[in-house]
Motif scaffolding. Sequence first.
Motif, PDB file in Angstrom:
ATOM      1  N   ASN A   1       0.823  -1.207   0.000  1.00  0.00           N
ATOM      2  CA  ASN A   1       0.000   0.000   0.000  1.00  0.00           C
ATOM      3  C   ASN A   1       0.859   1.260   0.000  1.00  0.00           C
ATOM      4  OD1 ASN A   1      -1.446   2.193   1.985  1.00  0.00           O
ATOM      5  ND2 ASN A   1      -2.927   1.202   0.642  1.00  0.00           N
ATOM      6  N   GLN A   2       1.904   1.260   0.820  1.00  0.00           N
ATOM      7  CA  GLN A   2       2.791   2.429   0.892  1.00  0.00           C
ATOM      8  C   GLN A   2       3.520   2.640  -0.431  1.00  0.00           C
ATOM      9  OE1 GLN A   2       3.428   4.621   3.827  1.00  0.00           O
ATOM     10  NE2 GLN A   2       4.066   5.746   1.999  1.00  0.00           N
ATOM     11  N   LEU A   3       4.002   1.558  -1.033  1.00  0.00           N
ATOM     12  CA  LEU A   3       4.745   1.690  -2.285  1.00  0.00           C
ATOM     13  C   LEU A   3       3.836   2.142  -3.421  1.00  0.00           C
ATOM     14  CD1 LEU A   3       7.285   1.497  -3.928  1.00  0.00           C
ATOM     15  CD2 LEU A   3       6.986  -0.987  -4.058  1.00  0.00           C
ATOM     16  N   LEU A   4       2.640   1.610  -3.508  1.00  0.00           N
ATOM     17  CA  LEU A   4       1.693   2.066  -4.523  1.00  0.00           C
ATOM     18  C   LEU A   4       1.420   3.558  -4.378  1.00  0.00           C
ATOM     19  CD1 LEU A   4      -0.891  -0.873  -4.491  1.00  0.00           C
ATOM     20  CD2 LEU A   4       0.504  -0.191  -6.450  1.00  0.00           C
ATOM     21  N   PHE A   5       1.248   4.003  -3.141  1.00  0.00           N
ATOM     22  CA  PHE A   5       0.997   5.421  -2.884  1.00  0.00           C
ATOM     23  C   PHE A   5       2.202   6.267  -3.300  1.00  0.00           C
ATOM     24  CE2 PHE A   5       1.178   9.092   0.041  1.00  0.00           C
ATOM     25  CZ  PHE A   5      -0.001   9.730  -0.335  1.00  0.00           C
ATOM     26  N   ASN A   6       3.396   5.813  -2.920  1.00  0.00           N
ATOM     27  CA  ASN A   6       4.601   6.552  -3.282  1.00  0.00           C
ATOM     28  C   ASN A   6       4.760   6.648  -4.802  1.00  0.00           C
ATOM     29  OD1 ASN A   6       5.095   6.677  -0.554  1.00  0.00           O
ATOM     30  ND2 ASN A   6       6.812   5.249  -0.562  1.00  0.00           N
ATOM     31  N   LEU A   7       4.457   5.566  -5.497  1.00  0.00           N
ATOM     32  CA  LEU A   7       4.557   5.572  -6.952  1.00  0.00           C
ATOM     33  C   LEU A   7       3.560   6.548  -7.569  1.00  0.00           C
ATOM     34  CD1 LEU A   7       5.026   1.742  -7.572  1.00  0.00           C
ATOM     35  CD2 LEU A   7       6.700   3.525  -8.134  1.00  0.00           C
ATOM     36  N   ARG A   8       2.344   6.546  -7.056  1.00  0.00           N
ATOM     37  CA  ARG A   8       1.348   7.487  -7.580  1.00  0.00           C
ATOM     38  C   ARG A   8       1.760   8.934  -7.317  1.00  0.00           C
ATOM     39  NH1 ARG A   8      -3.076   8.182  -5.597  1.00  0.00           N
ATOM     40  NH2 ARG A   8      -3.200   6.802  -3.796  1.00  0.00           N
ATOM     41  N   GLN A   9       2.301   9.184  -6.127  1.00  0.00           N
ATOM     42  CA  GLN A   9       2.775  10.533  -5.817  1.00  0.00           C
ATOM     43  C   GLN A   9       3.885  10.935  -6.786  1.00  0.00           C
ATOM     44  OE1 GLN A   9       2.107  12.705  -2.589  1.00  0.00           O
ATOM     45  NE2 GLN A   9       0.190  11.750  -3.211  1.00  0.00           N
ATOM     46  N   SER A  10       4.779   9.996  -7.068  1.00  0.00           N
ATOM     47  CA  SER A  10       5.863  10.257  -8.010  1.00  0.00           C
ATOM     48  C   SER A  10       5.325  10.607  -9.390  1.00  0.00           C
ATOM     49  CB  SER A  10       6.781   9.035  -8.103  1.00  0.00           C
ATOM     50  OG  SER A  10       7.659   9.121  -9.201  1.00  0.00           O
ATOM     51  N   GLY A  11       4.227   9.927  -9.788  1.00  0.00           N
ATOM     52  CA  GLY A  11       3.635  10.155 -11.095  1.00  0.00           C
ATOM     53  C   GLY A  11       2.588  11.246 -11.113  1.00  0.00           C
ATOM     54  N   HIS A  12       2.409  11.939  -9.962  1.00  0.00           N
ATOM     55  CA  HIS A  12       1.442  13.042  -9.839  1.00  0.00           C
ATOM     56  C   HIS A  12       0.022  12.585 -10.154  1.00  0.00           C
ATOM     57  CE1 HIS A  12       4.907  15.669  -9.437  1.00  0.00           C
ATOM     58  NE2 HIS A  12       5.379  15.205 -10.594  1.00  0.00           N
ATOM     59  N   ILE A  13      -0.320  11.431  -9.597  1.00  0.00           N
ATOM     60  CA  ILE A  13      -1.677  10.912  -9.721  1.00  0.00           C
ATOM     61  C   ILE A  13      -2.310  10.948  -8.336  1.00  0.00           C
ATOM     62  CG2 ILE A  13      -3.111   8.915 -10.309  1.00  0.00           C
ATOM     63  CD1 ILE A  13      -0.843   8.027 -12.186  1.00  0.00           C
ATOM     64  N   TYR A  14      -3.360  11.741  -8.180  1.00  0.00           N
ATOM     65  CA  TYR A  14      -3.982  11.946  -6.872  1.00  0.00           C
ATOM     66  C   TYR A  14      -5.466  11.610  -6.949  1.00  0.00           C
ATOM     67  CZ  TYR A  14       0.208  14.859  -6.937  1.00  0.00           C
ATOM     68  OH  TYR A  14       1.488  15.309  -7.108  1.00  0.00           O
ATOM     69  N   PHE A  15      -5.944  10.846  -5.973  1.00  0.00           N
ATOM     70  CA  PHE A  15      -7.349  10.462  -5.953  1.00  0.00           C
ATOM     71  C   PHE A  15      -8.242  11.483  -5.263  1.00  0.00           C
ATOM     72  CE2 PHE A  15      -5.789   5.826  -6.115  1.00  0.00           C
ATOM     73  CZ  PHE A  15      -5.777   5.855  -7.501  1.00  0.00           C
ATOM     74  N   ASN A  16      -7.644  12.358  -4.453  1.00  0.00           N
ATOM     75  CA  ASN A  16      -8.437  13.384  -3.762  1.00  0.00           C
ATOM     76  C   ASN A  16      -7.527  14.545  -3.373  1.00  0.00           C
ATOM     77  OD1 ASN A  16      -7.118  12.598  -1.243  1.00  0.00           O
ATOM     78  ND2 ASN A  16      -8.513  10.848  -1.214  1.00  0.00           N
ATOM     79  N   ASP A  17      -8.121  15.597  -2.852  1.00  0.00           N
ATOM     80  CA  ASP A  17      -7.365  16.802  -2.493  1.00  0.00           C
ATOM     81  C   ASP A  17      -6.368  16.543  -1.369  1.00  0.00           C
ATOM     82  OD1 ASP A  17      -8.634  18.307  -4.411  1.00  0.00           O
ATOM     83  OD2 ASP A  17     -10.174  19.078  -3.040  1.00  0.00           O
ATOM     84  N   ALA A  18      -6.731  15.642  -0.444  1.00  0.00           N
ATOM     85  CA  ALA A  18      -5.825  15.352   0.674  1.00  0.00           C
ATOM     86  C   ALA A  18      -4.511  14.762   0.161  1.00  0.00           C
ATOM     87  CB  ALA A  18      -6.495  14.387   1.651  1.00  0.00           C
ATOM     88  N   GLU A  19      -4.590  13.884  -0.830  1.00  0.00           N
ATOM     89  CA  GLU A  19      -3.371  13.309  -1.401  1.00  0.00           C
ATOM     90  C   GLU A  19      -2.565  14.387  -2.123  1.00  0.00           C
ATOM     91  OE1 GLU A  19      -4.768   8.676  -2.193  1.00  0.00           O
ATOM     92  OE2 GLU A  19      -4.264   9.959  -3.873  1.00  0.00           O
ATOM     93  N   ARG A  20      -3.254  15.278  -2.816  1.00  0.00           N
ATOM     94  CA  ARG A  20      -2.563  16.350  -3.535  1.00  0.00           C
ATOM     95  C   ARG A  20      -1.845  17.295  -2.561  1.00  0.00           C
ATOM     96  NH1 ARG A  20      -3.420  17.832  -8.679  1.00  0.00           N
ATOM     97  NH2 ARG A  20      -5.369  16.629  -8.705  1.00  0.00           N
ATOM     98  N   GLN A  21      -2.509  17.626  -1.459  1.00  0.00           N
ATOM     99  CA  GLN A  21      -1.923  18.517  -0.458  1.00  0.00           C
ATOM    100  C   GLN A  21      -0.732  17.872   0.220  1.00  0.00           C
ATOM    101  OE1 GLN A  21      -5.207  19.479   2.103  1.00  0.00           O
ATOM    102  NE2 GLN A  21      -6.286  20.642   0.501  1.00  0.00           N
TER     103      GLN A  21
END
Length: 336
Positions: A312-332
Amino acid sequence: MLKLGIIGTNWITQQFIDAAQASGAWQLTTVYSRQLARAKEFAATNQVAETFDDLEQFFSQGSFDAVYIASPNSLHFEQAKLALQYEKHVIVEKPAVANPAEFAQLDACLAAHPNCLLFEAARQVHEVNFKRVKDQIAKMTQIQGATLTYMKYSSRYDAVLAGKTPNIFSLDFAGGALQDLGVYLVYDAVGWFGLPVKETYVPTLTRTNVDGKGIAILNYPNFTITLNVGKTSNSFLPSEINGLRDAIVMNNPAELAQVAYHDVTGQVKTIGVQPDANPMLAEARDFAAVINDPTGHKTDYQNWRQLSRDVNQLLFNLRQSGHIYFNDAERQLSAK
């Protein structure tokens, strides 16, 4: 025999039901769908009488011990949390939740309901061939890297091309290639090699702003792993784990139907076994074993939970790296 309730009436739910019943440890008793007619139709196919279209009633009145959740990704968290609050064991399809914040909340909910167990249905981790690959890696003199590929054209991409936004290609439903087929590859990488020291994801976005395909680079201290994932095209390339002069070759790192070891002399040895006809059979057996004897299987359960947490942590880190956000909290969070 354990009594099973299900959320989701699609093909993967049917596959899990078939595996659960084939294991001899489970009996399907209860079906939930947002549409009662669909719940009744699915229940009738499986010779079950108990149906619900109200989620609270499903959990409060349903006669089941554990729930299998196969709803859209974004709904997993709230449904799993509600199940735990009603003292139900939870089996949730991968990805279990969208980000580490949700994972931590489920951990807290588990602590508040210590008699409950939660499993992420990462089926290949429970299969013999996954363990055979891990054992072979341990015997190799030196690992120099790996390339794992899982690209399979999704029929739902046709809807995207037609101007629609199906759930699996929607940010609102936590969709995208990485969150779907990519979960298999990330489970392989983390299960076989642990967490990387650095990760990068280069996505190719669709019209709906999710990743239709992408390349993930996982950097370890002495080697690099490349993950190729996609739902907008097909790939028929094998996957490899490279040693010095030896290698492990897989036809598909998610299915693991064919696994061979090429030794330093060039000899090829099959190290995999013939998979079960139903690929979910092994996990259905394992989940039942832990629920029936949690003390005897405590280490297995804790290892699966930690692996799920790391994935779960690695998937999240990868999405952050690729600037893919599911909601505003992730973007912030990314902006900090």
